[in-house]
Every structure is written in structure tokens, then in C-alpha cells.
Design a protein around this motif. Structure first.
Motif, PDB file in Angstrom:
ATOM      1  N   ILE A 144       7.563  46.388 -97.721  1.00 21.51           N
ATOM      2  CA  ILE A 144       6.206  46.638 -97.240  1.00 21.51           C
ATOM      3  C   ILE A 144       6.192  46.399 -95.733  1.00 21.51           C
ATOM      4  O   ILE A 144       6.733  45.402 -95.248  1.00 21.51           O
ATOM      5  N   VAL A 145       5.547  47.307 -94.998  1.00 19.45           N
ATOM      6  CA  VAL A 145       5.319  47.090 -93.572  1.00 19.45           C
ATOM      7  C   VAL A 145       3.934  46.470 -93.394  1.00 19.45           C
ATOM      8  O   VAL A 145       2.926  47.040 -93.825  1.00 19.45           O
ATOM      9  N   HIS A 146       3.926  45.307 -92.778  1.00 18.99           N
ATOM     10  CA  HIS A 146       2.686  44.601 -92.452  1.00 18.99           C
ATOM     11  C   HIS A 146       2.355  44.850 -90.983  1.00 18.99           C
ATOM     12  O   HIS A 146       3.192  44.642 -90.109  1.00 18.99           O
ATOM     13  N   LYS A 147       1.115  45.287 -90.725  1.00 17.74           N
ATOM     14  CA  LYS A 147       0.603  45.393 -89.364  1.00 17.74           C
ATOM     15  C   LYS A 147      -0.711  44.636 -89.296  1.00 17.74           C
ATOM     16  O   LYS A 147      -1.513  44.696 -90.243  1.00 17.74           O
ATOM     17  N   ASP A 148      -0.970  43.929 -88.191  1.00 17.31           N
ATOM     18  CA  ASP A 148      -2.227  43.209 -88.093  1.00 17.31           C
ATOM     19  C   ASP A 148      -2.825  43.306 -86.698  1.00 17.31           C
ATOM     20  O   ASP A 148      -2.213  43.864 -85.774  1.00 17.31           O
ATOM     21  N   SER A 149      -4.032  42.777 -86.560  1.00 16.97           N
ATOM     22  CA  SER A 149      -4.791  42.891 -85.315  1.00 16.97           C
ATOM     23  C   SER A 149      -4.260  41.983 -84.213  1.00 16.97           C
ATOM     24  O   SER A 149      -4.739  42.058 -83.082  1.00 16.97           O
ATOM     25  N   LEU A 150      -3.246  41.164 -84.511  1.00 16.13           N
ATOM     26  CA  LEU A 150      -2.556  40.408 -83.474  1.00 16.13           C
ATOM     27  C   LEU A 150      -1.493  41.258 -82.783  1.00 16.13           C
ATOM     28  O   LEU A 150      -0.912  40.836 -81.788  1.00 16.13           O
ATOM     29  N   GLY A 151      -1.219  42.436 -83.350  1.00 17.33           N
ATOM     30  CA  GLY A 151      -0.156  43.286 -82.833  1.00 17.33           C
ATOM     31  C   GLY A 151       1.152  43.132 -83.586  1.00 17.33           C
ATOM     32  O   GLY A 151       2.162  43.745 -83.228  1.00 17.33           O
TER      33      GLY A 151
END
Length: 298
Positions: A73-80
Motif C-alpha cells: 500500500i502507498v500511504h500519502k498524507d498532508s505532511l508530504g
């Protein structure tokens, strides 16, 4: 496990384009220690073009723990942050005052046959830390404490127990511990457990006082100190739990808080798109209607 107070069986839930088995919260047991939410994902076999796609969605007041048995799974978040999690690794995202993230099948696997199997877990934050700045931590498999004892292979995924401490930066006394065996073994772990304790059976079976317990069952102990049972051959189980909080917790959708007004604020923030965006993402999960989604006290 001796003196079992509750047996929770997985309940099917649809989280968008993916089915999971929901373990917590349960109507008779909202939390085990600080653990407030557990989903068992899969095992799922996905064809080319069939992928996990969970667009950006928000969280407050909790840490998420993702642990995979199979798949990517690729995790992306609002921290960059942009991280691919693989089996045996740990993603630990602390939402604090607010974060948004997405979870998707990696680009290089989207047109391939693939499998996905793992656990998605939420751990509530202590009241005085509910509004901390959001953070993200990734641990490789080699970073996690592992040891063999009495024919059982142990891996400490998060927290502290049995004189070991995981590098995952938890915020309250807790443990998330994997036990695997190949031959039948008796387990006497009661003296090591603290707070509240749950046992989840992934594979194989365990026996206690003449009863056999099977996969997809979560057992909650009445008295941790009396925790003794037999693992049958080729069994994998997880112990999780820790010290419960003195205050109640509310949960609505992806939000957890000790004050429901804070959840109302987060709902409005998401409706107004005031959460920081996830770089590279353009869509998002809309806020569910009040009548359509989970809203309860714990």
C-alpha cells in the motif's frame, strides 16, 4: 485463554471498494486498553485493474497502525509523506489535531494480479495529547524486536512488553505482540500482560479449558494474570492492549475525541476543506451523513 469475558467475531464492513472484517468497536466492548478500532483486511486476491483506492480522508485524536501480511500500500498524507508499506513493516500515523491521508495500490502493481492482507488499527491518544501536531513514522521489519522463547517466535510490533520495546513511538502504555509457532506449545504469558488484554487469532487455533478457538475471533480476558492456553501447530496470534484511559471516548467516522464538540468541529473543518491537502491528490472522501455512519460513545 482462561477466564474469557468476551468473544468477538469479525463482522463484514465495506470501506469503499474493499471489504474488511470489523473487530473493534463492538457493542459490548468499545475499546481494549487504548485500542479503539481494528479492521482485518482480506485476504483478498485482486485482478489486474482491481486496486485498493481510498482517497484522502481526515483523522483527529488517534494514531493509526497499519501492519500487512501480504501486499503493498502507498500511504500519502498532508505532511508530504509518501511511503510504500510492505509485509512485516509498520506505518504509524499520529493524527493529533488533524491530518489527511490516502491509501492506494502502488502504480507498478495496478495492472498486475496481487493480494492484500493485513490489519488496520486505531489507537486513541491520551486526553492531554489529543491536539498534538501530526506526525508519521515508518518501521522496517528489521527494526522490530524479535525473539524465540519456548518454541514460539515473538515479534513486538508496537509498545513495550516482556522487557522489549518497539521503535514505534506510542503515547501511552500499550503492546501489540505477534506470536507464531510450528509445533503445539503451551503459552503462559499472564504475568507479562498489563491493563486490558485482547487476543486475536489470525491462523491456526488455540485451546483453553477444553474449548477450541478459531481464526477471526477476538478474545478478551477477564483477568490477564490467568492467561494460559495452548497454541496448536502453525498458529499465529496477536496480543494487544494496555492501560485504559480514565475518560470516555467518542468516535464518529474517522474522528476520535474525549469531547464530542471537538468531533463536531472536525466535521465542519472537513466539510469546509480546511484540513491541509495531500500533495498530488485531487479527490477526497466526503463526510458521511449523520444517519449513514457510526456515532457512539465509548
Amino acid at each position: 485463554m482462561s477466564n474469557i469475558s468476551l468473544i468477538i467475531e469479525e463482522r463484514p464492513r465495506n470501506i469503499g471498494n474493499f471489504m474488511v472484517g470489523r473487530l473493534l468497536p463492538f457493542k459490548d466492548k468499545r475499546m481494549v486498553g487504548p485500542f479503539i478500532f481494528i479492521d482485518h483486511m482480506g485476504p483478498a486476491q485482486m485482478k489486474p485493474g482491481q486496486n485498493m483506492d481510498i482517497p484522502p480522508h481526515p483523522h483527529i485524536g488517534l494514531s493509526t497502525l497499519t501492519y500487512l501480511f501480504e501486499g503493498n500500500i502507498v500511504h500519502k498524507d498532508s505532511l508530504g509523506t509518501e511511503v510504500e508499506i510492505k509485509p512485516g513493516q509498520v506505518n504509524w500515523m499520529t493524527a493529533g489535531k488533524g491530518i489527511a491521508h490516502s491509501e492506494r495500490t502502488p502504480a507498478y502493481l495496478r495492472q498486475a494480479e496481487k493480494s492484500l492482507h493485513g490489519l488496520q488499527i486505531w489507537v486513541a491518544l491520551p486526553k492531554h495529547l489529543e491536539e498534538i501536531e501530526p506526525t508519521f513514522h515508518h518501521s522496517d521489519t528489521a527494526d522490530l524486536p524479535t525473539w524465540d522463547q519456548d518454541g514460539i517466535a515473538y515479534t513486538l510490533i508496537a509498545g513495550s512488553i516482556m522487557g522489549k520495546t518497539s521503535p514505534v513511538p506510542v503515547y501511552s502504555p500499550l503492546y501489540f505482540l505477534q506470536l507464531k509457532n510450528t509445533s503445539r506449545q503451551t503459552v503462559k504469558i499472564g504475568a507479562e500482560l498489563y491493563g486490558e488484554a485482547g487476543l486475536y487469532i489470525l491462523d491456526g487455533s488455540i485451546e483453553s479449558e477444553g474449548e477450541i478457538f478459531q481464526p477471526k475471533e477476538l478474545l478478551v480476558a477477564k483477568n490477564n494474570q490467568l492467561c494460559e492456553f495452548t497454541m496448536n501447530e502453525n498458529t499465529t496470534i496477536y496480543f494487544f492492549g494496555g492501560e485504559p484511559f480514565p475518560e470516555e471516548r467518542f468516535i464518529y467516522w474517522n474522528f476520535v475525541a474525549s469531547d464530542y464538540q471537538r468531533i463536531e468541529q472536525a466535521k465542519q473543518q472537513w466539510l469546509d476543506q480546511k484540513f491541509a491537502p495531500v500533495p498530488g491528490e485531487t479527490d477526497f472522501v466526503p463526510l458521511p451523513g449523520e444517519s449513514d455512519h457510526l456515532k457512539h460513545r465509548t
